[in-house]
Write an enzyme that holds these catalytic residues in place. Structure first.
Site, PDB file in Angstrom:
ATOM      1  N   GLU A   1      10.594   0.631   9.989  1.00 52.22           N
ATOM      2  CA  GLU A   1      11.574   1.699   9.756  1.00 52.22           C
ATOM      3  C   GLU A   1      10.849   2.997  10.063  1.00 52.22           C
ATOM      4  OE1 GLU A   1      13.323   4.551   8.766  1.00 52.22           O
ATOM      5  OE2 GLU A   1      13.223   4.079   6.623  1.00 52.22           O
TER       6      GLU A   1
ATOM      7  N   CYS B   1      13.693  10.568   6.984  1.00 52.39           N
ATOM      8  CA  CYS B   1      13.759  10.025   8.346  1.00 52.39           C
ATOM      9  C   CYS B   1      15.172  10.116   8.901  1.00 52.39           C
ATOM     10  CB  CYS B   1      13.254   8.592   8.363  1.00 52.39           C
ATOM     11  SG  CYS B   1      13.973   7.592   7.067  1.00 52.39           S
TER      12      CYS B   1
ATOM     13  N   LYS C   1       0.832  -1.197   0.000  1.00 57.42           N
ATOM     14  CA  LYS C   1       0.000   0.000   0.000  1.00 57.42           C
ATOM     15  C   LYS C   1       0.871   1.253   0.000  1.00 57.42           C
ATOM     16  CE  LYS C   1      -1.782   2.473   3.256  1.00 57.42           C
ATOM     17  NZ  LYS C   1      -1.658   3.816   2.659  1.00 57.42           N
TER      18      LYS C   1
ATOM     19  N   GLU D   1      10.563  14.905  15.750  1.00 59.27           N
ATOM     20  CA  GLU D   1      10.867  14.923  14.319  1.00 59.27           C
ATOM     21  C   GLU D   1       9.982  15.977  13.647  1.00 59.27           C
ATOM     22  OE1 GLU D   1       9.775  11.339  12.007  1.00 59.27           O
ATOM     23  OE2 GLU D   1      11.781  11.483  11.144  1.00 59.27           O
TER      24      GLU D   1
HETATM   25  P1  NAI Z   1       2.043   7.707   8.799  1.00 57.87           P
HETATM   26  O1  NAI Z   1       2.882   6.811   9.633  1.00 57.87           O
HETATM   27  O2  NAI Z   1       0.644   7.988   9.248  1.00 57.87           O
HETATM   28  O3  NAI Z   1       1.931   7.097   7.319  1.00 57.87           O
HETATM   29  C1  NAI Z   1       2.814   6.163   6.741  1.00 57.87           C
HETATM   30  C2  NAI Z   1       2.017   5.060   6.066  1.00 57.87           C
HETATM   31  O4  NAI Z   1       1.282   4.332   7.036  1.00 57.87           O
HETATM   32  C3  NAI Z   1       0.980   5.551   5.051  1.00 57.87           C
HETATM   33  O5  NAI Z   1       0.949   4.654   3.966  1.00 57.87           O
HETATM   34  C4  NAI Z   1      -0.307   5.496   5.832  1.00 57.87           C
HETATM   35  O6  NAI Z   1      -1.456   5.356   5.031  1.00 57.87           O
HETATM   36  C5  NAI Z   1      -0.106   4.261   6.687  1.00 57.87           C
HETATM   37  N1  NAI Z   1      -0.887   4.196   7.901  1.00 57.87           N
HETATM   38  C6  NAI Z   1      -1.402   5.228   8.634  1.00 57.87           C
HETATM   39  N2  NAI Z   1      -2.060   4.760   9.708  1.00 57.87           N
HETATM   40  C7  NAI Z   1      -1.956   3.406   9.670  1.00 57.87           C
HETATM   41  C8  NAI Z   1      -2.416   2.348  10.507  1.00 57.87           C
HETATM   42  N3  NAI Z   1      -3.109   2.592  11.631  1.00 57.87           N
HETATM   43  N4  NAI Z   1      -2.121   1.077  10.168  1.00 57.87           N
HETATM   44  C9  NAI Z   1      -1.412   0.809   9.068  1.00 57.87           C
HETATM   45  N5  NAI Z   1      -0.964   1.751   8.228  1.00 57.87           N
HETATM   46  C10 NAI Z   1      -1.225   3.037   8.528  1.00 57.87           C
HETATM   47  O7  NAI Z   1       2.830   9.047   8.595  1.00 57.87           O
HETATM   48  P2  NAI Z   1       2.217  10.502   8.273  1.00 57.87           P
HETATM   49  O8  NAI Z   1       1.001  10.754   9.102  1.00 57.87           O
HETATM   50  O9  NAI Z   1       2.064  10.603   6.822  1.00 57.87           O
HETATM   51  O10 NAI Z   1       3.403  11.434   8.764  1.00 57.87           O
HETATM   52  C11 NAI Z   1       3.469  11.811  10.128  1.00 57.87           C
HETATM   53  C12 NAI Z   1       4.897  11.925  10.577  1.00 57.87           C
HETATM   54  O11 NAI Z   1       5.524  10.660  10.531  1.00 57.87           O
HETATM   55  C13 NAI Z   1       5.777  12.803   9.727  1.00 57.87           C
HETATM   56  O12 NAI Z   1       5.640  14.141  10.062  1.00 57.87           O
HETATM   57  C14 NAI Z   1       7.146  12.255  10.047  1.00 57.87           C
HETATM   58  O13 NAI Z   1       7.604  12.805  11.265  1.00 57.87           O
HETATM   59  C15 NAI Z   1       6.900  10.770  10.236  1.00 57.87           C
HETATM   60  N6  NAI Z   1       7.191  10.005   9.018  1.00 57.87           N
HETATM   61  C16 NAI Z   1       8.336   9.264   8.956  1.00 57.87           C
HETATM   62  C17 NAI Z   1       8.656   8.598   7.801  1.00 57.87           C
HETATM   63  C18 NAI Z   1       9.888   7.780   7.681  1.00 57.87           C
HETATM   64  O14 NAI Z   1      10.422   7.652   6.582  1.00 57.87           O
HETATM   65  N7  NAI Z   1      10.364   7.158   8.727  1.00 57.87           N
HETATM   66  C19 NAI Z   1       7.831   8.677   6.603  1.00 57.87           C
HETATM   67  C20 NAI Z   1       6.613   9.415   6.781  1.00 57.87           C
HETATM   68  C21 NAI Z   1       6.338  10.062   7.944  1.00 57.87           C
END
Ligand code: NAI
Ligand code: MG
Length: 478
Positions: free
Chosen positions: A255, A289, A181, A386
């Protein structure tokens, strides 16, 4: 003398975006029942309508993946699997321009980065793993060579195609089938990748792509037919997933976030260091990240570094991501912009000194000027949380021990950087730092052969290299 750059926009005519997309399940396009829009964050223009995956869509994708695993993929030799991966890698190279323009439109990152980093590295991941497919028994990892089966993969929006490659390439090389996804704001390159799978003649059901939001991700995590989950995203969602998976037999890699320390010793080569600091925090709008988001400067050089850094930041070109001269593109979403604004406001309220580069931001779309905060203490939110944007928090130190103490004083442990002319400084500091990736006199360098991952709240497991292969193979321990 200063030369102005004339605009040099990349043409978008190379990409064809459908008005509406379905899911890619069992090698076919399956219409979704509900939809949401994906926009260009640089203009807020609606690009397409994306299907919101339901539990039924996820179930159909898992069944297709299981069937493909049982009937075709697990029966192929590593050599045959490798051929498909090589084919996918070559098609990605052939269609590189299309991928780069589409990524920039959907994500907001500068074309220079999607063209020179995201797309070539994505192809490189497929080439690298294609090479491993028939040599797993020689990888020297402490595991069997049996795949898990069906793998559920959930990826974020900061490197949409690259994170897909990090997930799908090792999964297929080791003989697993996949339900992936993409993130809700950046589905388009994953959907183009589905076309590449068709073009490569990949057996139906080996790769399934279900688009959607957190509810779709949750349906993947909780589906009983999935054997392993691989997630990249926020620490908050990572924790939810760890809880959901704990009582099951699924294996899990995470990650998650970071708050990388970039340490500058007094003997560092200052001009090179300033370039490295800029690359460390302003690459990809700081949506990274492993960004070097905490600059830890030795007091003896702090003033000089900051002065040169500000001068350099005033030259960062912010604007149209499709312009080949652009350094800093759009913030990926209104939500992310709100988060950056909230945290930077907290930085000011808590007493840190704010300075932003002198640049004009476009009227439409989501933008944030390159910003630094000085006088940051470890208690400030901008030192602990972050921000995931073009914002650098600056701290100082006197002794090397103090630098290490500050660098490690974080719940995260993904990346760190060391700037010094002395090899002994670098070796000593890198042994003290609790971070999965440590760069010396460079920053944000990636290679498929190099394992990537974190300590503490930055996640579990490694991706890339031989270590990354083991996450997709069964071990004696879970
Ligand atoms: P997020 O963790 O909500 O989204 C990442 C992925 O997880 C997306 O595909 C989303 O649809 C999915 N997701 C969301 N809720 C889920 C759930 N309950 N179960 C399974 N999948 C789920 O990240 P978001 O809200 O886009 O960004 C928030 C913060 O997270 C950012 O400001 C940043 O600090 C951090 N982040 C870190 C990343 C990294 O590369 N480690 C990448 C993206 C965000
Ligand atoms: Mg979210």
């Amino acid at each position: 003398m200063n030369f102005e750059y004339a605009a040099a926009p990349e043409s978008r005519s190379v990409v064809k975006i459908d008005p509406v997309y379905g899911h890619f399940i069992n090698g076919k396009w399956v219409p979704g029942s509900a939809h949401f829009n994906t926009i260009n964050p640089a203009t807020e223009e609606v690009l397409s309508s994306i299907s919101l995956g339901s539990a039924a869509d996820v179930d159909a994708a898992v069944k297709a993946a299981r069937n493909a695993f049982d009937k075709s993929w697990s029966k192929l030799s590593g050599r045959e699997r490798g051929k498909y991966l090589f084919r996918i890698a070559r098609i990605m190279q052939e269609r590189a321009r299309e991928f780069a323009v589409l990524e920039t439109l959907d994500n907001g990152k500068p074309i220079r980065e999607s063209r020179d980093v995201d797309v070539p590295l994505s192809a490189a991941h497929f080439f690298y793993h294609a090479g491993w497919a028939d040599k797993l028994e020689y990888a020297g990892v402490d595991i069997t060579t049996a795949p898990h089966g069906v793998v559920g993969q959930i990826i974020p929006w900061n490197f949409p195609l690259l994170m897909l490659a990090w997930k799908i390439a090792p999964a297929l090389a080791t003989g697993n089938t996949v339900v992936l996804k993409p993130a809700e704001t950046t589905s388009l390159t994953a959907l183009l990748f589905a076309q590449v799978c068709q073009q490569a003649g990949l057996p139906d059901g080996v790769v399934n792509i279900v688009t959607g939001d957190g509810s779709t991700g949750s349906a993947i995590v909780n589906h009983p037919g999935i054997d392993k989950i691989a997630f990249t995203g926020s620490t908050e969602v990572g924790k939810l997933i760890a809880r959901a998976v704990a009582p099951t037999n699924k294996s899990l890699t995470l990650e998650l976030g970071g708050k990388g320390a970039n340490i500058v010793f007094g003997d560092a080569a200052i001009d090179e260091t300033v370039e490295g600091i800029v690359n460390g925090i302003f690459f990809n709008q700081g949506h990274v990240c492993c960004a070097g988001s905490r600059l830890i400067l030795q007091e003896s050089v702090a003033d000089e570094v900051l002065e040169k850094l500000k001068r350099r930041m005033d030259k960062i070109r912010v604007g149209d991501p499709l312009d080949k001269n652009t350094d800093l593109g759009a913030i990926n979403s209104a939500e992310q912009l709100a988060k950056i604004r909230e945290l930077t406001a907290a930085g000011e309220a808590e007493g840190a000194g704010r300075w932003s580069a002198n640049c004009t931001l476009p009227e439409n779309g989501f933008w944030f000027a390159p910003t630094i905060f000085t006088g940051v203490t470890q208690a400030h939110r901008i030192a602990r949380e972050e921000i995931f944007g073009p914002v650098l928090s600056v701290l100082t130190f006197r002794t090397p021990a103090e630098a290490i103490e500050k660098a490690n004083n974080t719940p995260f442990g993904l990346s760190a950087g060391i700037w010094s002319e002395k090899g002994s400084n670098i070796l000593w500091a890198s042994q003290q730092l609790r971070a999965g990736v440590i760069w010396a006199n460079t920053f944000n360098k990636f290679d498929p052969a190099s394992p990537f991952g974190g300590y503490k709240e930055s996640g579990w497991g490694r991706e890339g290299g031989r270590h990354g292969l083991s996450a997709y193979l069964k071990g004696s321990a879970k």
